[in-house]
Design a protein around this motif. Structure first.
Motif, PDB file in Angstrom:
ATOM      1  N   PHE A  23       0.825  -1.207   0.000  1.00 21.24           N
ATOM      2  CA  PHE A  23       0.000   0.000   0.000  1.00 21.24           C
ATOM      3  C   PHE A  23       0.863   1.263   0.000  1.00 21.24           C
ATOM      4  O   PHE A  23       0.507   2.262  -0.636  1.00 21.24           O
ATOM      5  CB  PHE A  23      -0.957   0.013   1.191  1.00 21.24           C
ATOM      6  CG  PHE A  23      -2.202  -0.784   0.951  1.00 21.24           C
ATOM      7  CD1 PHE A  23      -3.066  -0.464  -0.070  1.00 21.24           C
ATOM      8  CD2 PHE A  23      -2.495  -1.869   1.757  1.00 21.24           C
ATOM      9  CE1 PHE A  23      -4.218  -1.201  -0.295  1.00 21.24           C
ATOM     10  CE2 PHE A  23      -3.643  -2.617   1.546  1.00 21.24           C
ATOM     11  CZ  PHE A  23      -4.504  -2.285   0.518  1.00 21.24           C
ATOM     12  N   GLN A  24       1.978   1.230   0.675  1.00 17.10           N
ATOM     13  CA  GLN A  24       2.876   2.389   0.674  1.00 17.10           C
ATOM     14  C   GLN A  24       3.440   2.635  -0.726  1.00 17.10           C
ATOM     15  O   GLN A  24       3.513   3.776  -1.183  1.00 17.10           O
ATOM     16  CB  GLN A  24       4.012   2.170   1.675  1.00 17.10           C
ATOM     17  CG  GLN A  24       4.963   3.335   1.788  1.00 17.10           C
ATOM     18  CD  GLN A  24       4.288   4.591   2.304  1.00 17.10           C
ATOM     19  OE1 GLN A  24       3.413   4.526   3.140  1.00 17.10           O
ATOM     20  NE2 GLN A  24       4.694   5.723   1.791  1.00 17.10           N
ATOM     21  N   GLN A  25       3.825   1.570  -1.406  1.00 19.97           N
ATOM     22  CA  GLN A  25       4.340   1.715  -2.765  1.00 19.97           C
ATOM     23  C   GLN A  25       3.252   2.199  -3.717  1.00 19.97           C
ATOM     24  O   GLN A  25       3.509   3.016  -4.613  1.00 19.97           O
ATOM     25  CB  GLN A  25       4.931   0.391  -3.262  1.00 19.97           C
ATOM     26  CG  GLN A  25       6.199  -0.007  -2.554  1.00 19.97           C
ATOM     27  CD  GLN A  25       7.300   1.019  -2.706  1.00 19.97           C
ATOM     28  OE1 GLN A  25       7.494   1.596  -3.778  1.00 19.97           O
ATOM     29  NE2 GLN A  25       8.008   1.279  -1.632  1.00 19.97           N
ATOM     30  N   LEU A  26       2.027   1.703  -3.532  1.00 16.73           N
ATOM     31  CA  LEU A  26       0.911   2.166  -4.358  1.00 16.73           C
ATOM     32  C   LEU A  26       0.644   3.649  -4.128  1.00 16.73           C
ATOM     33  O   LEU A  26       0.405   4.403  -5.080  1.00 16.73           O
ATOM     34  CB  LEU A  26      -0.339   1.338  -4.040  1.00 16.73           C
ATOM     35  CG  LEU A  26      -1.592   1.679  -4.837  1.00 16.73           C
ATOM     36  CD1 LEU A  26      -1.387   1.376  -6.315  1.00 16.73           C
ATOM     37  CD2 LEU A  26      -2.786   0.892  -4.292  1.00 16.73           C
ATOM     38  N   TYR A  27       0.709   4.079  -2.871  1.00 16.93           N
ATOM     39  CA  TYR A  27       0.531   5.498  -2.551  1.00 16.93           C
ATOM     40  C   TYR A  27       1.607   6.339  -3.237  1.00 16.93           C
ATOM     41  O   TYR A  27       1.310   7.391  -3.818  1.00 16.93           O
ATOM     42  CB  TYR A  27       0.587   5.711  -1.037  1.00 16.93           C
ATOM     43  CG  TYR A  27       0.650   7.161  -0.645  1.00 16.93           C
ATOM     44  CD1 TYR A  27      -0.484   7.947  -0.641  1.00 16.93           C
ATOM     45  CD2 TYR A  27       1.867   7.740  -0.290  1.00 16.93           C
ATOM     46  CE1 TYR A  27      -0.425   9.281  -0.300  1.00 16.93           C
ATOM     47  CE2 TYR A  27       1.942   9.075   0.056  1.00 16.93           C
ATOM     48  CZ  TYR A  27       0.789   9.838   0.054  1.00 16.93           C
ATOM     49  OH  TYR A  27       0.860  11.158   0.382  1.00 16.93           O
ATOM     50  N   SER A  32       3.121  10.191  -7.311  1.00 12.20           N
ATOM     51  CA  SER A  32       4.026  10.622  -8.380  1.00 12.20           C
ATOM     52  C   SER A  32       3.267  10.915  -9.670  1.00 12.20           C
ATOM     53  O   SER A  32       3.573  11.888 -10.374  1.00 12.20           O
ATOM     54  CB  SER A  32       5.084   9.556  -8.650  1.00 12.20           C
ATOM     55  OG  SER A  32       5.896   9.373  -7.524  1.00 12.20           O
ATOM     56  N   ILE A  33       2.290  10.105  -9.990  1.00  8.14           N
ATOM     57  CA  ILE A  33       1.502  10.338 -11.208  1.00  8.14           C
ATOM     58  C   ILE A  33       0.734  11.642 -11.110  1.00  8.14           C
ATOM     59  O   ILE A  33       0.752  12.472 -12.037  1.00  8.14           O
ATOM     60  CB  ILE A  33       0.542   9.155 -11.464  1.00  8.14           C
ATOM     61  CG1 ILE A  33       1.336   7.912 -11.861  1.00  8.14           C
ATOM     62  CG2 ILE A  33      -0.480   9.497 -12.537  1.00  8.14           C
ATOM     63  CD1 ILE A  33       0.509   6.644 -11.915  1.00  8.14           C
ATOM     64  N   ILE A  34       0.066  11.873 -10.001  1.00  6.06           N
ATOM     65  CA  ILE A  34      -0.733  13.094  -9.841  1.00  6.06           C
ATOM     66  C   ILE A  34       0.147  14.332  -9.824  1.00  6.06           C
ATOM     67  O   ILE A  34      -0.133  15.326 -10.508  1.00  6.06           O
ATOM     68  CB  ILE A  34      -1.596  12.999  -8.564  1.00  6.06           C
ATOM     69  CG1 ILE A  34      -2.677  11.938  -8.767  1.00  6.06           C
ATOM     70  CG2 ILE A  34      -2.219  14.343  -8.211  1.00  6.06           C
ATOM     71  CD1 ILE A  34      -3.474  11.615  -7.535  1.00  6.06           C
ATOM     72  N   VAL A  35       1.222  14.297  -9.056  1.00  2.00           N
ATOM     73  CA  VAL A  35       2.111  15.462  -8.976  1.00  2.00           C
ATOM     74  C   VAL A  35       2.776  15.712 -10.326  1.00  2.00           C
ATOM     75  O   VAL A  35       2.902  16.861 -10.771  1.00  2.00           O
ATOM     76  CB  VAL A  35       3.156  15.264  -7.856  1.00  2.00           C
ATOM     77  CG1 VAL A  35       4.237  16.315  -7.932  1.00  2.00           C
ATOM     78  CG2 VAL A  35       2.476  15.320  -6.501  1.00  2.00           C
ATOM     79  N   GLY A  36       3.201  14.666 -11.006  1.00  2.00           N
ATOM     80  CA  GLY A  36       3.841  14.830 -12.313  1.00  2.00           C
ATOM     81  C   GLY A  36       2.926  15.440 -13.346  1.00  2.00           C
ATOM     82  O   GLY A  36       3.365  16.224 -14.200  1.00  2.00           O
ATOM     83  N   LEU A  44       7.813  16.933  -8.771  1.00  2.95           N
ATOM     84  CA  LEU A  44       8.051  15.498  -8.918  1.00  2.95           C
ATOM     85  C   LEU A  44       9.478  15.149  -8.513  1.00  2.95           C
ATOM     86  O   LEU A  44       9.715  14.119  -7.872  1.00  2.95           O
ATOM     87  CB  LEU A  44       7.773  15.062 -10.354  1.00  2.95           C
ATOM     88  CG  LEU A  44       7.892  13.578 -10.645  1.00  2.95           C
ATOM     89  CD1 LEU A  44       6.921  12.794  -9.785  1.00  2.95           C
ATOM     90  CD2 LEU A  44       7.634  13.312 -12.116  1.00  2.95           C
ATOM     91  N   ALA A  45      10.432  16.004  -8.837  1.00  2.00           N
ATOM     92  CA  ALA A  45      11.818  15.778  -8.426  1.00  2.00           C
ATOM     93  C   ALA A  45      11.955  15.858  -6.904  1.00  2.00           C
ATOM     94  O   ALA A  45      12.710  15.088  -6.301  1.00  2.00           O
ATOM     95  CB  ALA A  45      12.735  16.798  -9.094  1.00  2.00           C
ATOM     96  N   ALA A  46      11.215  16.760  -6.276  1.00  5.74           N
ATOM     97  CA  ALA A  46      11.256  16.869  -4.815  1.00  5.74           C
ATOM     98  C   ALA A  46      10.689  15.609  -4.159  1.00  5.74           C
ATOM     99  O   ALA A  46      11.220  15.128  -3.154  1.00  5.74           O
ATOM    100  CB  ALA A  46      10.470  18.096  -4.358  1.00  5.74           C
ATOM    101  N   ILE A  47       9.632  15.068  -4.739  1.00  3.47           N
ATOM    102  CA  ILE A  47       9.069  13.820  -4.205  1.00  3.47           C
ATOM    103  C   ILE A  47      10.064  12.689  -4.365  1.00  3.47           C
ATOM    104  O   ILE A  47      10.262  11.875  -3.464  1.00  3.47           O
ATOM    105  CB  ILE A  47       7.733  13.487  -4.899  1.00  3.47           C
ATOM    106  CG1 ILE A  47       6.663  14.459  -4.440  1.00  3.47           C
ATOM    107  CG2 ILE A  47       7.301  12.049  -4.588  1.00  3.47           C
ATOM    108  CD1 ILE A  47       5.350  14.292  -5.153  1.00  3.47           C
ATOM    109  N   GLY A  48      10.724  12.626  -5.502  1.00  6.49           N
ATOM    110  CA  GLY A  48      11.721  11.587  -5.729  1.00  6.49           C
ATOM    111  C   GLY A  48      12.904  11.703  -4.783  1.00  6.49           C
ATOM    112  O   GLY A  48      13.459  10.693  -4.331  1.00  6.49           O
ATOM    113  N   ALA A  49      13.284  12.935  -4.448  1.00  4.83           N
ATOM    114  CA  ALA A  49      14.423  13.143  -3.558  1.00  4.83           C
ATOM    115  C   ALA A  49      14.118  12.742  -2.118  1.00  4.83           C
ATOM    116  O   ALA A  49      15.011  12.332  -1.378  1.00  4.83           O
ATOM    117  CB  ALA A  49      14.862  14.609  -3.606  1.00  4.83           C
ATOM    118  N   THR A  50      12.874  12.848  -1.731  1.00  5.64           N
ATOM    119  CA  THR A  50      12.514  12.511  -0.350  1.00  5.64           C
ATOM    120  C   THR A  50      11.934  11.109  -0.200  1.00  5.64           C
ATOM    121  O   THR A  50      11.613  10.698   0.907  1.00  5.64           O
ATOM    122  CB  THR A  50      11.491  13.525   0.200  1.00  5.64           C
ATOM    123  OG1 THR A  50      10.321  13.478  -0.624  1.00  5.64           O
ATOM    124  CG2 THR A  50      12.068  14.926   0.216  1.00  5.64           C
TER     125      THR A  50
END
Length: 89
Positions: A23-27, A32-36, A44-50
């Motif tokens: 569920f965490q991976q699905l979230y 990522s899809i919505i933010v992208g 999206l880069a900020a989400i990937g960095a954290t």
């Protein structure tokens, strides 16, 4: 809990943790899809960095929760046995 096939018991107790990780991976995927699509590439880069820090936090909490559950159960069983001994005297 101490009787039976150890592998089966370990798998039985690891299933809720695996479901939580799925569920965490699905979230993370949906986030990522919505933010992208709606916010932009920088967000999206900020989400990937954290993402790694977030995963570390959840894994640590999951491990502490599992270990705490084991400790709490052991103390519960100890005090339950202790009360039974005290009542029998």
């Amino acid at each position: 809990m101490t009787e039976g096939n150890p592998v089966a018991l370990i798998i039985q107790f690891s299933i809720p943790m695996l479901i939580g990780n799925l569920f965490q991976q699905l979230y993370n995927l949906v986030d990522s899809i919505i933010v992208g699509q709606f916010v932009g590439a920088d967000a999206l880069a900020a989400i990937g960095a954290t993402g790694s820090v977030t995963f570390l936090f959840f894994a640590l909490c999951n491990g502490i929760g599992s270990g705490g559950g084991i400790t709490a159960w052991m103390r519960y069983r100890y005090f339950k046995k202790r009360m039974a001994i005290d009542q029998s005297l």
